[in-house]
Design a protein around this motif. Structure first.
Motif, PDB file in Angstrom:
ATOM      1  N   LYS A 147      33.614  41.167  42.668  1.00 41.51           N
ATOM      2  CA  LYS A 147      33.805  39.768  43.094  1.00 41.51           C
ATOM      3  C   LYS A 147      33.415  38.821  41.958  1.00 41.51           C
ATOM      4  O   LYS A 147      34.124  37.869  41.633  1.00 41.51           O
ATOM      5  CB  LYS A 147      32.932  39.513  44.308  1.00 41.51           C
ATOM      6  CG  LYS A 147      33.262  38.246  45.077  1.00 41.51           C
ATOM      7  CD  LYS A 147      32.452  38.172  46.360  1.00 41.51           C
ATOM      8  CE  LYS A 147      32.519  36.757  46.925  1.00 41.51           C
ATOM      9  NZ  LYS A 147      31.567  36.542  48.019  1.00 41.51           N
ATOM     10  N   LYS A 148      32.287  39.114  41.345  1.00 41.09           N
ATOM     11  CA  LYS A 148      31.822  38.257  40.240  1.00 41.09           C
ATOM     12  C   LYS A 148      32.733  38.404  39.022  1.00 41.09           C
ATOM     13  O   LYS A 148      32.804  37.495  38.183  1.00 41.09           O
ATOM     14  CB  LYS A 148      30.384  38.618  39.851  1.00 41.09           C
ATOM     15  CG  LYS A 148      29.369  38.194  40.904  1.00 41.09           C
ATOM     16  CD  LYS A 148      27.993  38.743  40.568  1.00 41.09           C
ATOM     17  CE  LYS A 148      27.000  38.382  41.659  1.00 41.09           C
ATOM     18  NZ  LYS A 148      25.780  39.206  41.610  1.00 41.09           N
ATOM     19  N   ASP A 208      30.291  43.666  44.979  1.00 37.59           N
ATOM     20  CA  ASP A 208      29.671  42.437  44.495  1.00 37.59           C
ATOM     21  C   ASP A 208      30.021  42.228  43.020  1.00 37.59           C
ATOM     22  O   ASP A 208      30.368  41.121  42.589  1.00 37.59           O
ATOM     23  CB  ASP A 208      28.158  42.545  44.696  1.00 37.59           C
ATOM     24  CG  ASP A 208      27.472  41.244  44.392  1.00 37.59           C
ATOM     25  OD1 ASP A 208      26.586  41.206  43.510  1.00 37.59           O
ATOM     26  OD2 ASP A 208      27.819  40.231  45.035  1.00 37.59           O
ATOM     27  N   SER A 230      28.448  48.329  48.231  1.00 35.57           N
ATOM     28  CA  SER A 230      28.126  46.893  48.226  1.00 35.57           C
ATOM     29  C   SER A 230      27.895  46.395  46.811  1.00 35.57           C
ATOM     30  O   SER A 230      28.374  45.321  46.428  1.00 35.57           O
ATOM     31  CB  SER A 230      26.889  46.625  49.083  1.00 35.57           C
ATOM     32  OG  SER A 230      27.174  46.881  50.438  1.00 35.57           O
TER      33      SER A 230
END
Lengths: 578, 192
Positions: free
Chosen positions: A538-539, A535, A531
């Motif tokens: 994605k950023k 994350d 996760s």
């Protein structure tokens, strides 16, 4: 392992270090720690070769103990190759030594002034950071020879070769093995370039005078380790095939399956496979006085590595692994073990990711720079990297860059990282992992197997392609957890068949740290790691569009089975649904 | 009638022939026979060994899960191996829980063909199976196809550094003329 060593390589007046407590990273090790730290401390849009990136080196939770197989080290950063989060994993001695020195992590921060190069020395008395101009642009083997002359051969080194100093995006970090050779590599994703950007040529670690780390419950730990070793030794894969033939035992198998990428992923079978198989390499090594059964770190009971020698019995390189043999063999149309061993040596010496190098040479062959099967040509291309020529820098930057420069459409890469030695058109499940892994195309990310975590084995309907999604998801979760322990992933096979062996691993963790972890707890750790990585990516700008294979895998049929990759986008997007 | 080749007095020949078993050699069987029957009856491998050690089988390049169902026909190629490492190695194993990940190439035994005809089955031995059974197959000579014969004779020449005489059905033949051997298959053995 109760402290973290941070070194700001760009501090005014020279590198500045501080030693601090684990703080929020308590209870983490290996990939769990590197990914947590990168996710927490590195701006996802940072330039990977800039001051904001960090290089985190972390042994696993059980490294530095007497637990068998606990010698893997994790190196994390934002990758200059993929632009996403990276954990590169390696064997060799570094994990054991760094853990015994008490460090849960070394963190290199900031940016050394251009042209500055340093060595970092760590022993029980402390840390020294000194200029290393005398090591500038030395290949790894030459570097280690020089270090041996000053510090002896009982230290352990993590180093970059000229490729890392040139900040090439497929450069690796070399780690010395038990014979003090720089044969093991944190290879993937350009971690060597980040170390080069930080201005660090070598980290020299000396655990003289230090004992193994002691568990909270020595009796339970000893008992669990005993069961652990028994399980590994009794298993057919870890106890027989790997020690006898190394990872190269896979050449015949994957070739037979029609999934052995040949001549830049044109076909799935190579006519020269048996000439470069594990069986053939073992025979050559034995006859010439090499060694087909050898461990890469102290405490290894599987002993899957080896040493390759020439016709006169002189050392050439470590026994090439399956990935190297494929990358420099079938993918380039080369069926000569001596050539493959030389290419392996050159990769190690210049500090290069062997997979991306084989893929890049395949691209160069596809582009007509040299012909498929040109042994001398392949060797000369790698030597161009060592010379620092423009052609060398293109090849040393990996397959994706080489394909762009040479105008080759068929680049077998995901998120900029070259695919390893399994074609996803023949083996669809590995394609799911290649596409969706946070690391780019990676064969080890969805690797570890623990049936009581995964609840599979008859639970998956073979008629439904969702089976592959669930399997890939669960494998990626379990691998992320195991990568945090410092254990070598080859324990996976013993765990698959022997639930009591997996339990022994969990028992070791519990006995060492005084925990009450169970299978669900291990899965939760894996999910947490993934996760955090997802994350970060994605950023950093990654979207679902990046979780795909290159277009031609969906359209170009792969002989001999003549299949294309058939897993749908919707299915790929469901891998991380939890 | 398959011609017999004997390579005499070249110590390296035995090993060279042995390692060519990886590429495949021929065993006679009756078409329509199951894999388990072929291995136990035509290859004389005990069932207990098959269950304990032969953990990966390919039929015509397709992984097999049920060796009592999949049948061999004309042009069948069978490869047998021990348990393999890596996630892909694990996927390929007989009855693997990861079989769905290679579902599109699995041999489920749906092929049908002529039954009861004598056929040559090409058999490949890998890793621990090669180590355990290879010598037994080569003891009395092994049948290879022409290209394999050419290759291994050239390897023998390379090993001794000169041409040598081969015995073909009791007639001498020079190794450097190996390309003149044009039959489809030969039975080859070595003698020291």
């Amino acid at each position: 392992m109760d402290k973290i060593l941070r070194i700001d390589m760009g501090a005014a007046g020279g590198p500045k270090m501080k030693v601090e407590d684990l703080g929020q990273y308590a209870g983490l090790g290996g990939r769990a720690l590197t990914s947590a730290m990168i996710a927490a401390e590195v701006e996802p849009t940072a330039n990977p070769l800039g001051a904001e990136n960090k290089l985190v080196i972390a042994p696993g939770l059980l490294s530095g103990t007497v637990a068998a197989m606990s010698g893997r080290i994790s190196v994390g950063c934002k990758s200059p190759l993929t632009g996403g989060i990276k954990e590169a994993n390696s064997g060799g001695q570094a994990a054991q030594v760094l853990a015994k020195l008490g460090y849960a992590a070394i963190v290199l921060e900031g940016l050394a002034p251009e042209g500055k190069l340093y060595k970092i020395l760590i022993n029980k008395d402390g840390v020294k950071i000194e200029p290393a101009d005398e090591y500038k642009m030395l290949p790894n083997y030459d570097l280690i020879d020089k270090i041996k002359g000053v510090y002896g051969d009982k230290v352990t080194c993590m180093s970059i070769g000229p490729a890392g100093e040139m900040k090439l995006s497929a450069s690796s970090i070399a780690i010395t093995d038990m014979e003090f050779r720089p044969t093991r590599h944190a290879g993937r994703g350009g971690v060597g370039a980040v170390m080069g950007a930080k201005g660090v040529k070598v980290i020299i670690m000396d655990d003289a005078g230090l004992k193994n780390r002691e568990p909270k419950d020595p009796e339970k730990f000893r008992e669990a380790n005993k069961k652990w070793v028994e399980g590994l030794r009794s298993h057919a894969v870890t106890g027989q095939a790997l020690p006898a033939y190394g990872t190269n035992v896979l050449v015949n198998i994957i070739n037979e399956s029609g999934g052995f990428p040949t001549r830049n992923f044109k076909t799935g079978q190579f006519e020269g496979a048996s000439a470069i198989s594990g069986e053939t390499f073992a025979d050559i090594e034995t006859k010439r006085g090499g060694n087909p059964t050898h461990g890469c770190h102290r405490g290894c009971v599987i002993q899957c590595s080896g040493t390759y020698v020439d016709k006169n019995g002189k050392f050439v390189s470590k026994q090439p692994e399956y990935e190297t043999t494929w990358a420099h063999g079938a993918n380039c149309g080369i069926d000569d073990p001596d050539t493959i061993a030389m290419l392996d040596f050159l990769d190690d010496n210049y500090g290069l990711d062997t997979i991306d190098m084989g893929a890049a040479i395949g691209i160069a062959m596809e582009a007509g720079i040299i012909k498929f099967g040109d042994k001398e040509g392949a060797i000369n291309l790698i030597k161009e990297i060592g010379k620092g020529t423009y052609l060398g820098k293109i090849i040393g930057s990996g397959a994706a860059i080489a394909a762009k420069v040479f105008g080759v459409e068929r680049a077998p890469v995901v998120k900029g990282q070259a695919m390893p030695a399994y074609d996803p058109r023949a083996i669809q499940g590995i394609g799911v992992t290649y596409a969706t892994s946070t690391m780019g195309a990676d064969h080890t990310a969805g690797y570890c197997i623990a049936t009581n975590i995964l609840k599979c084995g008859g639970f998956v309907d073979p008629l439904k392609s969702e089976g592959q999604i669930e399997l890939s998801r669960n494998l990626q979760i379990a691998t992320a957890a195991i990568d945090s322990t410092g254990m070598c992933l080859f324990i996976a096979f013993a765990i698959l068949d022997q639930p009591e062996t997996f339990q022994a691993l969990v028992d070791m963790l519990n006995a060492f740290y005084g925990l009450s972890l169970d299978a669900d707890g291990v899965a939760a750790l894996g999910k947490k790691v993934l996760s955090a990585e997802r994350d970060f990516n994605k950023k950093a700008g990654f979207t679902a569009a990046h979780d795909r294979l290159p277009r031609y895998f969906y359209t170009d049929k792969l002989p001999p089975h003549n299949k294309v990759f058939e897993v749908t986008d919707k299915e790929l997007d469901s891998v991380f649904n939890w | 009638m398959i011609k017999k080749i004997i390579i005499k007095n070249i110590p390296e020949a035995a090993d060279i022939i042995f390692y060519e078993l990886q590429g495949g050699f021929y065993i006679e069987a009756l078409s329509g026979t199951t894999i388990i029957s072929f291995l136990t009856e035509s290859c004389d491998i005990p069932e207990s060994y098959i269950i304990d050690k032969i953990k990966t089988i390919f039929h015509n390049g397709n992984p097999v899960d049920d060796i009592k169902t999949v049948k061999l026909y004309e042009d069948s190629v069978l490869a047998i191996s021990g348990a393999m490492p890596g996630i892909v190695g694990a996927m390929m194993r007989i009855g693997s829980p990861y079989a769905p990940m290679r579902e599109n190439i699995t041999d489920k035994g749906s092929r049908e063909g002529v039954i009861g005809k004598t056929i040559p089955v090409k058999l490949k031995l890998f890793n621990v199976i090669l180590s355990d059974y290879g010598k037994r197959f080569t003891e009395n000579g092994v049948i290879f196809e022409r290209e394999t014969i050419h290759r291994l004779i050239r390897k023998c020449e390379s090993a001794v550094g000169k041409k040598f005489l081969i015995n073909i059905d009791n007639t001498s033949f020079e190794s450097s003329n190996v390309e003149q051997l044009t039959d489809e298959k030969y039975l080859i053995s070595s003698a020291v």
